[in-house]
Scaffold this motif. Structure first.
Motif, PDB file in Angstrom:
ATOM      1  N   SER A  23     -31.178  12.237  51.419  1.00 33.54           N
ATOM      2  CA  SER A  23     -32.520  11.986  50.899  1.00 33.54           C
ATOM      3  C   SER A  23     -33.553  12.320  51.967  1.00 33.54           C
ATOM      4  N   PRO A  24     -34.654  12.965  51.579  1.00 32.74           N
ATOM      5  CA  PRO A  24     -35.718  13.222  52.550  1.00 32.74           C
ATOM      6  C   PRO A  24     -36.412  11.937  53.003  1.00 32.74           C
ATOM      7  N   LEU A  25     -36.170  10.831  52.315  1.00 34.20           N
ATOM      8  CA  LEU A  25     -36.771   9.552  52.690  1.00 34.20           C
ATOM      9  C   LEU A  25     -36.001   8.850  53.802  1.00 34.20           C
ATOM     10  N   LEU A  26     -34.772   9.313  54.049  1.00 32.50           N
ATOM     11  CA  LEU A  26     -33.922   8.647  55.029  1.00 32.50           C
ATOM     12  C   LEU A  26     -33.930   9.389  56.363  1.00 32.50           C
ATOM     13  N   PRO A  27     -33.821   8.647  57.461  1.00 30.65           N
ATOM     14  CA  PRO A  27     -33.726   9.311  58.761  1.00 30.65           C
ATOM     15  C   PRO A  27     -32.446  10.145  58.855  1.00 30.65           C
ATOM     16  N   ALA A  28     -32.440  11.095  59.766  1.00 29.02           N
ATOM     17  CA  ALA A  28     -31.260  11.928  59.990  1.00 29.02           C
ATOM     18  C   ALA A  28     -30.054  11.041  60.304  1.00 29.02           C
ATOM     19  N   GLY A  29     -28.930  11.407  59.725  1.00 31.68           N
ATOM     20  CA  GLY A  29     -27.698  10.671  59.974  1.00 31.68           C
ATOM     21  C   GLY A  29     -27.438   9.528  59.011  1.00 31.68           C
ATOM     22  N   ILE A  30     -28.396   9.203  58.153  1.00 28.66           N
ATOM     23  CA  ILE A  30     -28.220   8.138  57.162  1.00 28.66           C
ATOM     24  C   ILE A  30     -27.975   8.801  55.809  1.00 28.66           C
ATOM     25  N   ALA A  31     -26.825   8.537  55.235  1.00 27.91           N
ATOM     26  CA  ALA A  31     -26.461   9.145  53.958  1.00 27.91           C
ATOM     27  C   ALA A  31     -26.975   8.299  52.796  1.00 27.91           C
ATOM     28  N   THR A  32     -27.264   8.963  51.700  1.00 30.70           N
ATOM     29  CA  THR A  32     -27.635   8.261  50.466  1.00 30.70           C
ATOM     30  C   THR A  32     -26.405   7.516  49.953  1.00 30.70           C
ATOM     31  N   THR A  33     -26.570   6.249  49.645  1.00 31.82           N
ATOM     32  CA  THR A  33     -25.476   5.461  49.081  1.00 31.82           C
ATOM     33  C   THR A  33     -25.611   5.523  47.562  1.00 31.82           C
ATOM     34  N   TRP A  34     -25.182   6.657  46.998  1.00 35.24           N
ATOM     35  CA  TRP A  34     -25.324   6.871  45.559  1.00 35.24           C
ATOM     36  C   TRP A  34     -24.535   5.834  44.776  1.00 35.24           C
ATOM     37  N   GLN A  35     -23.515   5.260  45.386  1.00 34.52           N
ATOM     38  CA  GLN A  35     -22.722   4.238  44.697  1.00 34.52           C
ATOM     39  C   GLN A  35     -23.567   3.010  44.382  1.00 34.52           C
ATOM     40  N   ALA A  36     -24.537   2.710  45.252  1.00 34.96           N
ATOM     41  CA  ALA A  36     -25.447   1.592  44.984  1.00 34.96           C
ATOM     42  C   ALA A  36     -26.295   1.892  43.761  1.00 34.96           C
ATOM     43  N   HIS A  37     -26.654   3.150  43.587  1.00 36.65           N
ATOM     44  CA  HIS A  37     -27.426   3.541  42.404  1.00 36.65           C
ATOM     45  C   HIS A  37     -26.577   3.376  41.152  1.00 36.65           C
ATOM     46  N   LEU A  38     -25.311   3.776  41.234  1.00 38.60           N
ATOM     47  CA  LEU A  38     -24.407   3.629  40.092  1.00 38.60           C
ATOM     48  C   LEU A  38     -24.204   2.158  39.746  1.00 38.60           C
ATOM     49  N   VAL A  39     -23.989   1.328  40.753  1.00 35.55           N
ATOM     50  CA  VAL A  39     -23.834  -0.111  40.507  1.00 35.55           C
ATOM     51  C   VAL A  39     -25.117  -0.686  39.908  1.00 35.55           C
ATOM     52  N   GLY A  40     -26.279  -0.273  40.423  1.00 35.28           N
ATOM     53  CA  GLY A  40     -27.550  -0.729  39.859  1.00 35.28           C
ATOM     54  C   GLY A  40     -27.677  -0.339  38.394  1.00 35.28           C
ATOM     55  N   LEU A  41     -27.231   0.856  38.072  1.00 38.42           N
ATOM     56  CA  LEU A  41     -27.230   1.303  36.676  1.00 38.42           C
ATOM     57  C   LEU A  41     -26.343   0.396  35.822  1.00 38.42           C
ATOM     58  N   LEU A  42     -25.172   0.064  36.326  1.00 33.54           N
ATOM     59  CA  LEU A  42     -24.257  -0.811  35.583  1.00 33.54           C
ATOM     60  C   LEU A  42     -24.825  -2.225  35.431  1.00 33.54           C
ATOM     61  N   VAL A  43     -25.459  -2.730  36.490  1.00 31.45           N
ATOM     62  CA  VAL A  43     -26.117  -4.045  36.397  1.00 31.45           C
ATOM     63  C   VAL A  43     -27.247  -3.972  35.370  1.00 31.45           C
ATOM     64  N   GLY A  44     -27.963  -2.855  35.350  1.00 29.18           N
ATOM     65  CA  GLY A  44     -29.013  -2.658  34.352  1.00 29.18           C
ATOM     66  C   GLY A  44     -28.468  -2.646  32.935  1.00 29.18           C
ATOM     67  N   LEU A  45     -27.333  -1.991  32.737  1.00 22.68           N
ATOM     68  CA  LEU A  45     -26.720  -1.971  31.398  1.00 22.68           C
ATOM     69  C   LEU A  45     -26.260  -3.366  30.982  1.00 22.68           C
ATOM     70  N   ALA A  46     -25.717  -4.125  31.920  1.00 25.86           N
ATOM     71  CA  ALA A  46     -25.333  -5.512  31.623  1.00 25.86           C
ATOM     72  C   ALA A  46     -26.567  -6.348  31.294  1.00 25.86           C
ATOM     73  N   THR A  47     -27.647  -6.119  32.019  1.00 26.47           N
ATOM     74  CA  THR A  47     -28.909  -6.825  31.753  1.00 26.47           C
ATOM     75  C   THR A  47     -29.423  -6.470  30.368  1.00 26.47           C
ATOM     76  N   ALA A  48     -29.370  -5.199  30.025  1.00 26.91           N
ATOM     77  CA  ALA A  48     -29.826  -4.760  28.695  1.00 26.91           C
ATOM     78  C   ALA A  48     -29.015  -5.439  27.604  1.00 26.91           C
ATOM     79  N   THR A  49     -27.719  -5.556  27.819  1.00 26.47           N
ATOM     80  CA  THR A  49     -26.863  -6.233  26.840  1.00 26.47           C
ATOM     81  C   THR A  49     -27.268  -7.695  26.704  1.00 26.47           C
ATOM     82  N   GLY A  50     -27.520  -8.347  27.839  1.00 25.66           N
ATOM     83  CA  GLY A  50     -27.962  -9.743  27.805  1.00 25.66           C
ATOM     84  C   GLY A  50     -29.282  -9.908  27.086  1.00 25.66           C
ATOM     85  N   PHE A  51     -30.233  -9.025  27.362  1.00 19.10           N
ATOM     86  CA  PHE A  51     -31.528  -9.093  26.688  1.00 19.10           C
ATOM     87  C   PHE A  51     -31.368  -8.869  25.175  1.00 19.10           C
ATOM     88  N   LEU A  52     -30.497  -7.951  24.810  1.00 20.37           N
ATOM     89  CA  LEU A  52     -30.260  -7.679  23.391  1.00 20.37           C
ATOM     90  C   LEU A  52     -29.713  -8.920  22.693  1.00 20.37           C
TER      91      LEU A  52
END
Length: 157
Positions: free
Chosen positions: A118-147
């Motif tokens: 990511s251009p937002l991160l300093p050199a040597g720091i990798a994007t933790t895309w897995q955190a994005h995937l987990v956030g997506l899954l938490v969001g889907l669980a939240t959507a189910t709860g709201f429904l």
């Protein structure tokens, strides 16, 4: 304050929340906050209930990272929780919200496949895309709860 696997395992459980509040740089912080603000503008008032659940989403995200990524020793940033809000904007943000969510999902897949930093991160720091995937899954669980809650409210006289 960052998510630190060793510190958490030694009892510093507050890091399950505070790791999302720490950032690698001011640019990283500004980018994450800009994403939250943009999603709130697109989603409007209905996204407030999603925002209210971020204190629950934060430790869920951290616990998932602890369990799924044993090689991850430290993590900083709101982007996993931004992913949760992306689900909210896809549901409550109308057509533009769905387009934004599709664009975000495409970027997540690109990040996972390419390993491009990511251009937002300093050199040597990798994007933790897995955190994005987990956030997506938490969001889907939240959507189910709201429904379920919304259905129950509409049935109750």
């Amino acid at each position: 304050m960052q998510f630190d696997r060793e510190a958490i395992s030694n009892g510093e459980v507050w890091r399950l929340w505070t790791g999302q509040l720490c950032h690698w740089s001011i640019l990283h912080l500004i980018g994450n906050l800009a994403a939250v603000i943009a999603l709130m503008v697109i989603g409007g008032k209905p996204l407030l209930r999603w925002l209210a659940l971020l204190p629950i989403g934060a430790p869920l995200l951290s616990l998932a990272l602890l369990g799924l990524l044993p090689e991850l020793h430290s993590y900083r940033g709101l982007s996993g929780l931004v992913a949760m809000l992306v689900v909210g904007v896809a549901i409550d943000g109308g057509m533009i919200g769905r387009v934004v969510a599709l664009a975000w999902g495409t970027k997540m897949v690109f990040d996972a496949l390419s390993g491009t930093p990511s251009p937002l991160l300093p050199a040597g720091i990798a994007t933790t895309w897995q955190a994005h995937l987990v956030g997506l899954l938490v969001g889907l669980a939240t959507a189910t709860g709201f429904l379920l809650v919304d259905r129950r409210k509409s049935i109750t006289p």
